[in-house]
Design a protein around this motif. Structure first.
Motif, PDB file in Angstrom:
ATOM      1  N   GLU A  28      49.252  32.183  43.943  1.00 48.97           N
ATOM      2  CA  GLU A  28      48.165  32.793  44.707  1.00 48.97           C
ATOM      3  C   GLU A  28      48.282  32.374  46.172  1.00 48.97           C
ATOM      4  O   GLU A  28      48.620  31.223  46.461  1.00 48.97           O
ATOM      5  N   THR A  95      58.408  34.256  53.103  1.00 42.69           N
ATOM      6  CA  THR A  95      58.225  34.553  51.686  1.00 42.69           C
ATOM      7  C   THR A  95      59.455  34.155  50.884  1.00 42.69           C
ATOM      8  O   THR A  95      59.342  33.668  49.752  1.00 42.69           O
ATOM      9  N   LEU A 248      58.775  38.833  44.058  1.00 45.65           N
ATOM     10  CA  LEU A 248      57.374  39.204  44.269  1.00 45.65           C
ATOM     11  C   LEU A 248      57.312  40.601  44.881  1.00 45.65           C
ATOM     12  O   LEU A 248      57.963  40.865  45.892  1.00 45.65           O
ATOM     13  N   ARG A 250      54.515  43.604  46.060  1.00 44.70           N
ATOM     14  CA  ARG A 250      53.130  44.017  46.286  1.00 44.70           C
ATOM     15  C   ARG A 250      53.087  45.505  46.573  1.00 44.70           C
ATOM     16  O   ARG A 250      53.830  45.998  47.422  1.00 44.70           O
ATOM     17  N   THR A 251      52.224  46.232  45.859  1.00 49.94           N
ATOM     18  CA  THR A 251      52.073  47.673  46.048  1.00 49.94           C
ATOM     19  C   THR A 251      50.588  48.013  46.137  1.00 49.94           C
ATOM     20  O   THR A 251      49.731  47.179  45.834  1.00 49.94           O
ATOM     21  N   GLU A 407      46.569  37.349  47.837  1.00 51.24           N
ATOM     22  CA  GLU A 407      47.563  37.893  46.916  1.00 51.24           C
ATOM     23  C   GLU A 407      47.597  37.041  45.651  1.00 51.24           C
ATOM     24  O   GLU A 407      47.289  35.845  45.692  1.00 51.24           O
ATOM     25  N   TYR A 409      50.200  36.661  42.058  1.00 51.34           N
ATOM     26  CA  TYR A 409      51.378  37.105  41.325  1.00 51.34           C
ATOM     27  C   TYR A 409      51.484  36.341  40.004  1.00 51.34           C
ATOM     28  O   TYR A 409      51.623  35.115  40.009  1.00 51.34           O
ATOM     29  N   SER A 426      46.525  43.695  38.923  1.00 52.36           N
ATOM     30  CA  SER A 426      45.882  44.434  40.009  1.00 52.36           C
ATOM     31  C   SER A 426      44.702  43.608  40.517  1.00 52.36           C
ATOM     32  O   SER A 426      43.979  42.988  39.742  1.00 52.36           O
ATOM     33  N   SER A 430      45.276  46.195  45.367  1.00 53.44           N
ATOM     34  CA  SER A 430      46.733  46.079  45.306  1.00 53.44           C
ATOM     35  C   SER A 430      47.181  45.830  43.872  1.00 53.44           C
ATOM     36  O   SER A 430      46.393  45.393  43.029  1.00 53.44           O
ATOM     37  N   TYR A 432      50.229  43.740  41.930  1.00 57.00           N
ATOM     38  CA  TYR A 432      51.205  42.688  42.190  1.00 57.00           C
ATOM     39  C   TYR A 432      52.133  42.513  40.988  1.00 57.00           C
ATOM     40  O   TYR A 432      51.675  42.309  39.858  1.00 57.00           O
ATOM     41  N   ARG A 453      59.853  49.193  43.818  1.00 53.04           N
ATOM     42  CA  ARG A 453      59.162  49.851  44.942  1.00 53.04           C
ATOM     43  C   ARG A 453      59.610  51.307  45.084  1.00 53.04           C
ATOM     44  O   ARG A 453      58.797  52.212  45.260  1.00 53.04           O
TER      45      ARG A 453
END
Length: 484
Positions: A28, A95, A248, A250-251, A407, A409, A426, A430, A432, A453
């Motif tokens: 997190e 990241t 990781l 993120r969308t 965020e 994950y 979710s 977002s 994840y 992605r």
């Protein structure tokens, strides 16, 4: 007498090895803002909330002679600072640097001589952010007696809150004679306990340091051999090494909802179709043949209402749903429809739990549901290529000790016979993806993340094109907006 470990959990311990640590992890990322969020603040916050998960202050004690299953007892030397650790990234705090650190921490087993969890506070991220990585052993979280620590740490507003002083003192440790007497008494007084003891005989026991005995290792080895494939169907159908990679992704949740509105199905369907499309392209980058009829057998744990399943404190049970992901299908829309059709029976059976109900469970429930999903996967791995856990979370900001979580994950473990696992959560607009991969077997795991992605972009593009072609004034009927 202290609570006794169940046979199912004992078999989990027997299957654990340096190659397959049995802990679930969550990464997190927080914005400290003006809250002063740091290691000391989190230690104080956990100290205030740990009373809600008392097992996090307990360890396992073996029964002399193996006459009964180990029992949970209070740790007489419990040290919160040992479990909540401080780390930092060198500049620039990217990241990629965070992923490397997380992968190394995930690769290490938890110390069985102590309570089976750890939390790492990682400072030095770009933008002044702070990451929190938590590890909880699979036997620690069952959703009935104990939920994941992460579920009780997050609040719906930044506070402030008054900390409540708790005068906790560890219960007196039972001696060897008391442990043996308790095991005999439990076996005589409870038929289920006796059966548990019989099932556990020759399956697992503990050395004084907490390691699995050679007999248990033999059983674990036999189970692992049964899972290995003579000719793996996919590159990730192999036993993992001792090291991990972490990816990781993120969308935006709005993109999944857009695809669902145009093509039908649920957000969960779109997630699984995205994974199928991502794996398809990833395999093609590896020059692997992806024929039109090729399928990937996935185990997808799902929440249900079922009187025959063990109830949890979260209001539902979790069972495994087997689905063939159509990775051989070239059309993203057809892939989505095939996934939707495969999951339609689950939804129409009336047992499926609505996503908004799961998201509405008190605290941050995804951490617990992912742990329950791993339990299901451990019990049912036959002829499965991949395990995917997908849990909807709340669609509003949550806070820990005043800091907003930006965020989250999920990072599921690699089980025997698997070099890849995928967790999806979710949260607050977002979606994840946390991808755990074996470092040796999947050196190109980053490529898989990019392919996921791209697969979502392909679905979004198809939805956009379909809307343009739709007759003017015609409205497609859709289900109620939710994360279902």
């Amino acid at each position: 007498m202290s609570e006794r470990l169940r046979a199912g959990d004992l078999s989990v311990l027997a299957r654990e090895s340096a190659r397959t640590p049995m802990h679930n992890s969550t990464l997190e990322i927080f914005d400290p803002g003006t809250s002063g969020f740091d290691h000391d603040r989190l230690v104080a916050h956990i100290d205030d909330r740990i009373a809600f998960v008392p097992r996090y202050r307990q360890l396992l004690r073996r029964v002399p002679g193996g006459v009964g299953n180990p029992v949970w007892v209070d740790d007489p030397d419990f040290d919160l600072h040992y479990h909540v650790r401080r780390s930092a990234l060198p500049r620039p705090g990217s990241t990629d640097q965070l992923r490397e650190l997380v992968a190394r921490i995930m690769s290490r087993r938890l110390d069985r001589a102590r309570p089976l969890w750890e939390v790492y506070v990682v400072e030095g991220l770009e933008g002044g952010r702070v990451a929190v990585l938590s590890k909880s052993h699979q036997v620690l979280v069952d959703g009935v007696r104990t939920v994941d620590l992460g579920q009780v740490l997050l609040d719906v507003d930044p506070g402030p809150r008054r900390l409540v002083a708790e005068d906790w003192r560890p219960a007196r440790q039972p001696g060897a004679a008391a442990l043996v007497a308790g095991a005999v008494q439990d076996a005589l007084g409870d038929r289920d306990v006796a059966l548990d003891a019989l099932r556990s005989t020759g399956q697992a026991a503990w050395r004084t340091a907490g390691a699995v005995t050679s007999g248990a290792r033999s059983v674990a080895g036999a189970l692992a051999v049964g899972r290995r494939r003579q000719a793996p169907e996919f590159v990730f159908d192999v036993d993992p090494s001792e090291q991990r990679r972490v990816v990781l992704v993120r969308t935006a949740l709005s993109e999944y909802r857009k695809v669902r509105r145009v093509h039908g199905g649920t957000v969960n369907d779109v997630v699984l179709a995205t994974i199928a499309g991502g794996i398809r392209v990833w395999l093609m980058t590896r020059a692997e043949t992806v024929s039109s009829h090729r399928r990937l057998r996935a185990l997808v744990p799902m929440s249900v209402i079922d009187d025959e399943q063990e109830p949890t404190s979260l209001g539902s049970s979790v069972i495994g749903h087997l689905i063939n992901l159509p990775i051989g299908e070239s059309s993203p829309v057809v892939r989505l429809h095939q996934v939707s059709y495969a999951l339609k029976a689950h939804s129409e059976a009336g047992r499926a739990v609505a996503a908004d109900r799961i998201a509405g469970v008190a605290g941050f429930a995804p951490t617990t549901f992912h742990a329950l999903g791993t339990r299901v996967a451990l019990a049912d791995q036959h002829h499965v290529n991949l395990v995917v856990t997908n849990v909807p979370g709340p669609q509003f900001p949550m806070f820990a000790a005043g800091a907003e979580m930006l965020e989250t994950y999920p990072l599921p473990p690699l089980l025997p016979g698997f070099a890849l696992s995928i967790g999806v959560t979710s949260y607050d607009g977002s979606v994840y993806y946390g991808i755990t991969a074996d470092r040796d077997a999947l050196a190109d795991a980053d490529v898989l993340g990019q392919c996921v992605r791209d697969a979502l972009d392909e679905l979004v593009d198809s939805a956009t094109d379909s809307k343009r072609r739709a007759p003017r004034g015609r409205v497609r009927k859709t289900e109620k907006e939710s994360d279902a």
